[in-house]
Design a protein around this motif. Structure first.
Motif, PDB file in Angstrom:
ATOM      1  N   ILE A   1      62.181  60.685  22.859  1.00 66.35           N
ATOM      2  CA  ILE A   1      60.902  60.922  22.181  1.00 66.35           C
ATOM      3  C   ILE A   1      59.759  60.316  22.977  1.00 66.35           C
ATOM      4  CG2 ILE A   1      59.547  60.354  20.125  1.00 66.35           C
ATOM      5  CD1 ILE A   1      62.167  60.620  18.516  1.00 66.35           C
ATOM      6  N   GLY A   2      59.940  59.075  23.407  1.00 65.97           N
ATOM      7  CA  GLY A   2      58.890  58.419  24.200  1.00 65.97           C
ATOM      8  C   GLY A   2      58.637  59.128  25.510  1.00 65.97           C
ATOM      9  N   GLY A   3      59.709  59.559  26.180  1.00 61.15           N
ATOM     10  CA  GLY A   3      59.548  60.284  27.443  1.00 61.15           C
ATOM     11  C   GLY A   3      58.865  61.626  27.254  1.00 61.15           C
ATOM     12  N   GLY A   4      59.188  62.299  26.172  1.00 61.54           N
ATOM     13  CA  GLY A   4      58.528  63.576  25.898  1.00 61.54           C
ATOM     14  C   GLY A   4      57.048  63.411  25.610  1.00 61.54           C
ATOM     15  N   LEU A   5      56.715  62.390  24.832  1.00 64.98           N
ATOM     16  CA  LEU A   5      55.296  62.138  24.552  1.00 64.98           C
ATOM     17  C   LEU A   5      54.540  61.715  25.810  1.00 64.98           C
ATOM     18  CD1 LEU A   5      55.580  60.294  21.111  1.00 64.98           C
ATOM     19  CD2 LEU A   5      54.756  62.622  21.534  1.00 64.98           C
TER      20      LEU A   5
END
Length: 117
Positions: free
Chosen positions: A9-13
């Motif tokens: 999730i953090g990498g996608g954001l």
């Protein structure tokens, strides 16, 4: 597993925010790839560092075992209390006529009851 999910999730954001100056479409298309790459990197990190990395972040399983034991103890306590309440109900010998409210309009045997105004 949660670590991998949060990394994805953090990498996608982060990928979406980095690619946003180049257009919303590119950011939307690139975000899943960036999230997958970050999850892959986190999985490789956990694989290489093994149990040491998991112990450092506090997911060693001992806490889960204690919580499970506490939950089992609480459920046994609730079951014991329920057994005491059931014994009290049986000891009172509550009849079916006492359980049905008088406003119900029918008796327990199914015949109708006239209402008193």
């Amino acid at each position: 597993m949660f670590l991998l999910m949060f990394a994805a999730i953090g990498g996608g954001l982060a990928t979406a925010s980095i690619l946003s100056p180049f257009g919303a479409t590119l950011a939307a298309v690139g975000a899943p790839f960036g999230g997958s790459l970050c999850a892959l990197l986190a999985a490789v990190y956990l694989t290489r560092h093994g149990a040491d990395a998991v112990d450092r972040i506090g997911l060693d399983g001992h806490d889960e075992e204690r919580r499970t034991d506490a939950l089992v103890a609480a459920l046994r306590d609730v079951a014991a209390r329920g057994a005491v309440v059931a014994q009290d109900i049986v000891a009172q010998d509550v009849g079916a006529q006492d359980i049905v409210p008088k406003e119900a309009g029918t008796k327990v045997d199914g015949t109708s009851r006239s209402r008193v105004a």
